[in-house]
Design an enzyme around this catalytic site. Structure first.
Site, short mmCIF file in Angstrom:
data_model
loop_
_atom_site.label_atom_id
_atom_site.label_comp_id
_atom_site.label_asym_id
_atom_site.label_seq_id
_atom_site.Cartn_x
_atom_site.Cartn_y
_atom_site.Cartn_z
N THR A 111 0.73 -1.22 0.06
CA THR A 111 0.01 -0.05 -0.04
C THR A 111 0.91 1.08 0.20
O THR A 111 1.84 1.38 0.58
CB THR A 111 -0.85 -0.11 1.09
OG1 THR A 111 -2.06 1.04 0.78
CG2 THR A 111 -0.21 0.23 2.52
N CYS B 275 -3.07 8.32 7.23
CA CYS B 275 -3.66 6.86 7.15
C CYS B 275 -2.83 6.06 8.16
O CYS B 275 -1.78 6.07 8.24
CB CYS B 275 -3.88 6.52 5.75
SG CYS B 275 -5.10 7.44 4.90
N HIS C 35 -5.91 -0.64 4.62
CA HIS C 35 -5.55 0.73 4.73
C HIS C 35 -6.59 1.69 5.45
O HIS C 35 -7.57 2.18 4.53
CB HIS C 35 -4.95 1.15 3.19
CG HIS C 35 -4.56 2.73 2.82
ND1 HIS C 35 -3.38 2.81 2.35
CD2 HIS C 35 -4.56 3.64 3.65
CE1 HIS C 35 -3.03 3.90 2.25
NE2 HIS C 35 -3.86 4.64 3.09
#
Length: 164
Positions: free
Chosen positions: A24, A30, A47
């Site tokens: 990711t 995040c 995520h």
């Protein structure tokens, strides 16, 4: 890692078995959460963008939130034979990407920290042991998860890779 890497987007979740891998990008505020069952060499990555779903109207994408996204990933890993008591977690992200002058405790400025705190609480509630983390600070990260070994590599611009 010589195997195929599956991309996990923002507010997304994927599960794979060895020899697969997950990656990711753009982990700013995040948080990326990797959960691993070492016996099956089964791994999942989510995520998340926000700490928790505030109302039922936010039900559109459960992987956007720590509380709903992590629980659903664990549930799906159990469907594939994963055993919660064997699972461990590694997390990265939760940076403070925006500095808002005069408002050091702003919920916008501190969303990364709130995300990390929520992820830790959800993992504890789900009885998943958090074994390593690379969180907070003020830079973005890319998270690479190798399900063959359970190893996570964190890449950041201008920094040495953090492998754990």
């Amino acid at each position: 890692m010589n195997s195929k890497q599956i991309n996990v987007g923002i507010a997304d979740m994927k599960i794979t078995r060895a020899p697969g891998g997950l990656i990711t990008y753009a982990l700013g505020s995040c948080v990326g959460i990797c959960i691993y069952d070492p016996v099956l060499r089964l791994g999942g990555m989510v995520h998340i963008m926000l700490p928790e779903r505030v109302s039922k109207q936010d039900a559109g994408n459960i992987f956007k939130y720590a509380d709903t996204g992590i629980a659903e990933m664990i549930r799906k890993m159990e469907v594939f034979g994963g055993v919660t008591s064997r699972m461990t977690a590694k997390i990265a992200g939760g940076a403070k990407m925006f500095d808002i002058p005069g408002d050091a405790n702003s919920s916008v400025g501190n969303i990364g920290k709130r995300n990390v705190e929520s992820v830790r609480k959800v993992l504890q509630r789900c009885k998943i042991r958090l074994v390593k983390e690379d969180v907070e600070s003020n830079y973005a990260r890319t998270m690479v998860f190798d399900t063959e070994t359970g190893q996570v590599t964190i890449r950041s611009y201008g920094r040495a890779d953090n492998i754990f």
